[in-house]
Design a protein around this motif. Structure first.
Motif, short mmCIF file in Angstrom:
data_model
loop_
_atom_site.label_atom_id
_atom_site.label_comp_id
_atom_site.label_asym_id
_atom_site.label_seq_id
_atom_site.Cartn_x
_atom_site.Cartn_y
_atom_site.Cartn_z
N ARG A 57 0.85 -1.19 0.00
CA ARG A 57 0.00 0.00 0.00
C ARG A 57 0.88 1.24 0.00
O ARG A 57 1.85 1.32 0.73
CB ARG A 57 -0.90 0.04 1.24
N GLN A 58 0.56 2.19 -0.82
CA GLN A 58 1.33 3.43 -0.85
C GLN A 58 1.00 4.28 0.37
O GLN A 58 -0.14 4.32 0.83
CB GLN A 58 1.05 4.20 -2.13
N THR A 59 2.04 4.91 0.90
CA THR A 59 1.92 5.70 2.12
C THR A 59 2.59 7.06 1.92
O THR A 59 3.06 7.38 0.82
CB THR A 59 2.58 4.99 3.31
N ILE A 60 2.68 7.82 2.97
CA ILE A 60 3.34 9.12 2.91
C ILE A 60 4.79 8.98 2.44
O ILE A 60 5.33 9.88 1.81
CB ILE A 60 3.24 9.86 4.26
N TYR A 61 5.40 7.86 2.72
CA TYR A 61 6.77 7.60 2.24
C TYR A 61 6.84 7.71 0.72
O TYR A 61 7.73 8.35 0.17
CB TYR A 61 7.24 6.23 2.73
N ASP A 62 5.89 7.09 0.04
CA ASP A 62 5.86 7.13 -1.42
C ASP A 62 5.65 8.55 -1.94
O ASP A 62 6.23 8.94 -2.95
CB ASP A 62 4.77 6.20 -1.95
N ALA A 63 4.83 9.32 -1.23
CA ALA A 63 4.60 10.71 -1.63
C ALA A 63 5.87 11.53 -1.44
O ALA A 63 6.20 12.37 -2.29
CB ALA A 63 3.44 11.30 -0.83
N LEU A 64 6.59 11.31 -0.35
CA LEU A 64 7.82 12.05 -0.11
C LEU A 64 8.88 11.75 -1.17
O LEU A 64 9.68 12.61 -1.52
CB LEU A 64 8.37 11.74 1.29
N GLY A 66 8.15 11.07 -4.21
CA GLY A 66 7.64 11.49 -5.50
C GLY A 66 7.05 10.35 -6.32
O GLY A 66 6.76 10.53 -7.50
N ASP A 67 6.86 9.18 -5.69
CA ASP A 67 6.31 8.03 -6.40
C ASP A 67 4.78 7.99 -6.37
O ASP A 67 4.17 7.13 -6.99
CB ASP A 67 6.85 6.73 -5.80
N ALA A 68 4.17 8.90 -5.61
CA ALA A 68 2.71 8.96 -5.51
C ALA A 68 2.31 10.38 -5.14
O ALA A 68 3.09 11.11 -4.53
CB ALA A 68 2.20 7.98 -4.45
N THR A 69 1.11 10.75 -5.50
CA THR A 69 0.59 12.04 -5.08
C THR A 69 -0.14 11.86 -3.75
O THR A 69 -0.60 10.75 -3.43
CB THR A 69 -0.40 12.62 -6.10
N LEU A 70 -0.25 12.93 -2.99
CA LEU A 70 -0.99 12.85 -1.73
C LEU A 70 -2.45 12.44 -1.99
O LEU A 70 -3.02 11.66 -1.23
CB LEU A 70 -0.93 14.18 -0.98
N ALA A 93 13.24 5.20 6.25
CA ALA A 93 14.21 5.46 5.19
C ALA A 93 14.13 6.88 4.64
O ALA A 93 15.04 7.31 3.93
CB ALA A 93 14.03 4.45 4.06
N ALA A 94 13.08 7.61 4.94
CA ALA A 94 12.92 8.96 4.40
C ALA A 94 14.00 9.89 4.92
O ALA A 94 14.40 10.84 4.25
CB ALA A 94 11.54 9.52 4.75
N ASN A 95 14.52 9.65 6.13
CA ASN A 95 15.60 10.48 6.66
C ASN A 95 16.87 10.35 5.84
O ASN A 95 17.66 11.28 5.75
CB ASN A 95 15.90 10.12 8.12
N LEU A 96 17.08 9.16 5.30
CA LEU A 96 18.29 8.93 4.51
C LEU A 96 18.22 9.69 3.21
O LEU A 96 19.16 10.17 2.68
CB LEU A 96 18.47 7.43 4.25
#
Length: 96
Positions: A57-64, A66-70, A93-96
């Motif tokens: 499932r796509q989450t906020i991680y994917d939006a950050l 750029g792989d998905a829109t909010l 992983a978003a911090n990296l």
């Protein structure tokens, strides 16, 4: 008029998630349209609103990334007027 309310604290275990869920549900119960953004890798606000964790499932991680829109990742909850942008463990992983 739109409002943004942030519930933040660096310390864990102080009730941030509980406050965010209950405040969101209370506002929705009073006919406000609410979007709760879960930005914790544990995803407790997501599961706390009854959204089961699903691999893929796509989450906020994917939006950050750029792989998905909010708009594409917003999920309806059981509470009328309350939607959520979910989070999961990948957010670490978003911090990296």
């Amino acid at each position: 008029m739109n409002k943004v309310i942030a519930v933040t604290n660096q310390k864990g275990g102080v009730g941030k998630t509980t406050t965010a869920i209950n405040l969101s549900a209370s506002l929705a119960a009073n006919d406000f349209k609410v979007l709760l953004i879960d930005s914790d890798p544990q995803g407790n606000a997501t599961s706390g609103l009854g959204i089961e964790k699903q691999p893929g499932r796509q989450t906020i991680y994917d939006a950050l990334l750029g792989d998905a829109t909010l708009e594409a990742i917003v999920l309806k909850t059981a509470f009328e007027g309350l939607d959520i942008i979910p989070a999961d463990k990948n957010l670490v992983a978003a911090n990296l």
